[in-house]
Design a protein around this motif. Structure first.
Motif, PDB file in Angstrom:
ATOM      1  N   GLY A 181     -20.112 -24.900 -22.505  1.00 38.14           N
ATOM      2  CA  GLY A 181     -20.992 -26.037 -22.214  1.00 38.14           C
ATOM      3  C   GLY A 181     -20.348 -27.373 -22.555  1.00 38.14           C
ATOM      4  N   GLU A 182     -19.058 -27.371 -22.907  1.00 34.25           N
ATOM      5  CA  GLU A 182     -18.401 -28.658 -23.204  1.00 34.25           C
ATOM      6  C   GLU A 182     -18.117 -29.443 -21.930  1.00 34.25           C
ATOM      7  N   LEU A 183     -18.000 -28.749 -20.807  1.00 27.97           N
ATOM      8  CA  LEU A 183     -17.834 -29.422 -19.514  1.00 27.97           C
ATOM      9  C   LEU A 183     -19.085 -29.165 -18.681  1.00 27.97           C
ATOM     10  N   LEU A 184     -19.731 -30.243 -18.204  1.00 30.49           N
ATOM     11  CA  LEU A 184     -20.904 -30.104 -17.332  1.00 30.49           C
ATOM     12  C   LEU A 184     -20.472 -30.334 -15.884  1.00 30.49           C
ATOM     13  N   TRP A 185     -21.055 -29.550 -14.978  1.00 31.92           N
ATOM     14  CA  TRP A 185     -20.603 -29.567 -13.579  1.00 31.92           C
ATOM     15  C   TRP A 185     -21.752 -29.905 -12.628  1.00 31.92           C
ATOM     16  N   CYS A 186     -21.372 -30.401 -11.442  1.00 32.93           N
ATOM     17  CA  CYS A 186     -22.337 -30.515 -10.343  1.00 32.93           C
ATOM     18  C   CYS A 186     -21.682 -29.994  -9.070  1.00 32.93           C
ATOM     19  N   GLN A 187     -22.536 -29.825  -8.056  1.00 28.80           N
ATOM     20  CA  GLN A 187     -22.067 -29.239  -6.791  1.00 28.80           C
ATOM     21  C   GLN A 187     -22.092 -30.329  -5.719  1.00 28.80           C
ATOM     22  N   LEU A 188     -20.919 -30.714  -5.226  1.00 34.02           N
ATOM     23  CA  LEU A 188     -20.852 -31.744  -4.173  1.00 34.02           C
ATOM     24  C   LEU A 188     -20.534 -31.061  -2.845  1.00 34.02           C
ATOM     25  N   PHE A 189     -21.556 -30.479  -2.231  1.00 29.63           N
ATOM     26  CA  PHE A 189     -21.400 -29.804  -0.945  1.00 29.63           C
ATOM     27  C   PHE A 189     -22.104 -30.606   0.162  1.00 29.63           C
ATOM     28  N   SER A 190     -23.450 -30.768   0.035  1.00 29.42           N
ATOM     29  CA  SER A 190     -24.238 -31.339   1.130  1.00 29.42           C
ATOM     30  C   SER A 190     -23.858 -32.791   1.408  1.00 29.42           C
ATOM     31  N   GLU A 191     -24.044 -33.170   2.693  1.00 34.00           N
ATOM     32  CA  GLU A 191     -23.807 -34.553   3.114  1.00 34.00           C
ATOM     33  C   GLU A 191     -24.980 -34.986   3.985  1.00 34.00           C
ATOM     34  N   PRO A 192     -25.107 -36.295   4.251  1.00 34.50           N
ATOM     35  CA  PRO A 192     -26.228 -36.734   5.089  1.00 34.50           C
ATOM     36  C   PRO A 192     -26.250 -36.005   6.445  1.00 34.50           C
ATOM     37  N   ALA A 246     -28.582 -26.401 -29.546  1.00 36.17           N
ATOM     38  CA  ALA A 246     -28.996 -25.673 -28.335  1.00 36.17           C
ATOM     39  C   ALA A 246     -30.360 -26.172 -27.860  1.00 36.17           C
ATOM     40  N   ARG A 247     -31.236 -26.495 -28.827  1.00 37.36           N
ATOM     41  CA  ARG A 247     -32.557 -27.011 -28.455  1.00 37.36           C
ATOM     42  C   ARG A 247     -32.416 -28.378 -27.764  1.00 37.36           C
ATOM     43  N   ALA A 248     -31.521 -29.213 -28.306  1.00 36.13           N
ATOM     44  CA  ALA A 248     -31.294 -30.527 -27.682  1.00 36.13           C
ATOM     45  C   ALA A 248     -30.688 -30.350 -26.283  1.00 36.13           C
ATOM     46  N   GLU A 249     -29.781 -29.393 -26.148  1.00 37.11           N
ATOM     47  CA  GLU A 249     -29.162 -29.134 -24.838  1.00 37.11           C
ATOM     48  C   GLU A 249     -30.223 -28.671 -23.832  1.00 37.11           C
TER      49      GLU A 249
END
Ligand SMILES: Cc1cc2nc3c(=O)[nH]c(=O)nc-3n(C[C@H](O)[C@H](O)[C@H](O)COP(=O)(O)OP(=O)(O)OC[C@H]3O[C@@H](n4cnc5c(N)ncnc54)[C@H](O)[C@@H]3O)c2cc1C
Length: 418
Positions: free
Chosen positions: A105-116, A252-255
């Motif tokens: 959990g030290e690196l947080l990720w997102c998914q950049l797939f969809s486009e307009p 963990a509670r804060a996360e």
């Protein structure tokens, strides 16, 4: 050697946990121990933080650790999407660099797939990456990107070859979100939450070493990610009840609280079928035949969807290839959300338009009513699931396509005559 069974694995996890648990550690240090032990993802290879166990061992390990009041792997796109994709398709260099900090959990990720212009038709995406020495320079716009506003890294699909056919010109990258060429703009939703974003990429830089697979493999790798998306969609946000659990539990509670800010409306988007019986009593409508029919219908749909999902899980854990259950399960969730929305609307009447009311849970009912449409869109729309079932399971003819077999740069020109 006898093949492992669930009880045997649960016993091993318990034994390890009781000896290793140290509530005074910080969260990342605890998870590093967990990763090192091989119990974070025991189905992975022992070369990469696993124990070469069957897929079901992951679930057994997670539930055993939780049953002891301990902390397991993090929620979110990192563990759910990025890590399994890197594990399946990444180079050893990428596995070595990104798997451990993602599992902790030290690196947080997102998914950049969809486009307009590319959601259901994801392979039609136009964000472009151009090679420049050891780097790729990325330009374009992404949209509906959950949690991009606090992500450190993104899994990104971009077009690297406009002369190739539509699905063949895409590549898959791991991109640093914290750089000047990445602008994240939150989107305000009609339920007043703001869980996803637009992301504008202007000369953003990705090292060539951060390509997953080879140039042109993007579609194949992205399909792998989407399969994992269906698998991990339902993980619940954990509740830590211990008052004095120590530093690990506090962090963990804060996360979990931070995570909930993004995902707090997800139960409402699923329709909150669990509240219907209580709402029926609260609103004194237990003798209303229409209400009884609607509530009973949702309960029956819910039960049969559960059985389908048990079948899917059993098949997966036996190592069988994904069948129709994924699409059927996804459609069932949408149908339950819609039927639940109707029942909540009947129960709430005009109060369903208000964000508060005389009954406890009135606000939740109002949120259900405006959130359930998202269930039919996220992770592949209902219509797309129907298409998948029609083509792959029923063997119906494929959808007509005008953009196959030609360089992507020429797609659209045959209609406009450019
Ligand atoms: C809660 C939520 C979270 C999301 N998170 C992310 C994320 O983190 N990252 C990310 O990249 N994206 C994310 N998305 C985007 C999601 O993947 C897309 O919204 C989805 O793929 C649909 O694409 P679209 O919105 O462009 O709709 P479109 O593809 O434009 O579809 C519009 C309508 O046309 C219908 N349609 C389209 N094509 C066909 C066809 N061939 N046959 C029949 N009907 C068709 C659709 O079913 C739909 O009703 C998220 C979406 C939601 C709702």
């Amino acid at each position: 050697m006898a093949s492992p069974n669930e009880q045997n694995i649960a016993d091993q996890v318990s034994q390890w946990f009781q000896q290793a648990w140290n509530p005074d550690l910080d969260l990342a240090a605890w998870r590093r121990l967990l990763v090192k032990s091989g119990w974070a993802v025991p189905s992975w290879s022992s070369d990469w933080f696993g124990r070469n166990l069957p897929a079901w061992a992951d679930r057994v390990a997670h539930t055993t650790i939780r049953s002891h009041g301990g902390v397991g792997v993090p929620l979110g796109a990192g563990f759910g999407l990025a890590a399994p994709t890197i594990y399946d398709h990444g180079s050893d260099e990428l596995r070595g660099k990104y798997l451990q900090p993602t599992l902790t959990g030290e690196l947080l990720w997102c998914q950049l797939f969809s486009e307009p212009g590319a959601g259901s038709d994801l392979a039609g995406l136009k964000t472009t990456a151009v090679r420049d020495g050891d780097n790729w320079i990325v330009n374009g716009q992404k949209v509906w990107n959950t949690s991009a506003h606090h992500a450190d890294m993104a899994i990104l699909v971009a077009r690297t070859d406009w002369d190739a056919v539509k699905h063949g010109g895409l590549s898959y990258f791991l991109m640093d979100m914290r750089q000047p060429g990445v602008e994240v703009r939150p989107i305000k939703q009609m339920n007043y939450h703001s869980s996803f974003n637009e992301v504008f990429l202007t000369d953003a830089i990705v090292p060539h070493a951060n390509m997953v697979g080879r140039p042109g493999d993007g579609w194949k790798v992205a399909r792998g990610t989407l399969a994992h998306e269906r698998r991990f969609a339902g993980r619940a946000i954990p509740h830590f009840t211990q008052a004095n659990g120590g530093r690990v539990i506090d962090e963990a509670r804060a996360e979990a609280a931070e995570h909930a800010k993004t995902y707090v409306w997800y139960p409402q988007r699923q329709g909150r079928a669990d509240l219907l019986a209580e709402r029926t009593r609260q609103t004194g409508q237990g003798n209303n035949q229409l209400v009884r029919q609607q509530v009973a219908k949702v309960a029956a749909m819910h039960r049969s969807a559960e059985l389908t999902s048990h079948r899917a899980r059993a098949a997966r854990e036996l190592g069988r290839p994904p069948g129709s259950e994924g699409s059927i399960g996804k459609l069932a969730l949408s149908e339950i959300a819609k039927a639940s929305n109707v029942a909540h609307t009947t129960l709430s009447g005009a109060h369903g338009m208000l964000t508060s009311g005389p009954h406890p849970n009135d606000a939740i009912a109002a949120e259900v009513i405006v959130s359930t449409p998202a269930q039919s869109i996220a992770g592949g729309t209902d219509e797309i699931q129907h298409n998948i079932l029609g083509e792959n399971i029923l063997g119906l003819p494929k959808e007509p396509a005008v953009d196959r077999g030609m360089p992507f740069k020429d797609v659209g020109r045959q209609q406009t005559g450019d």
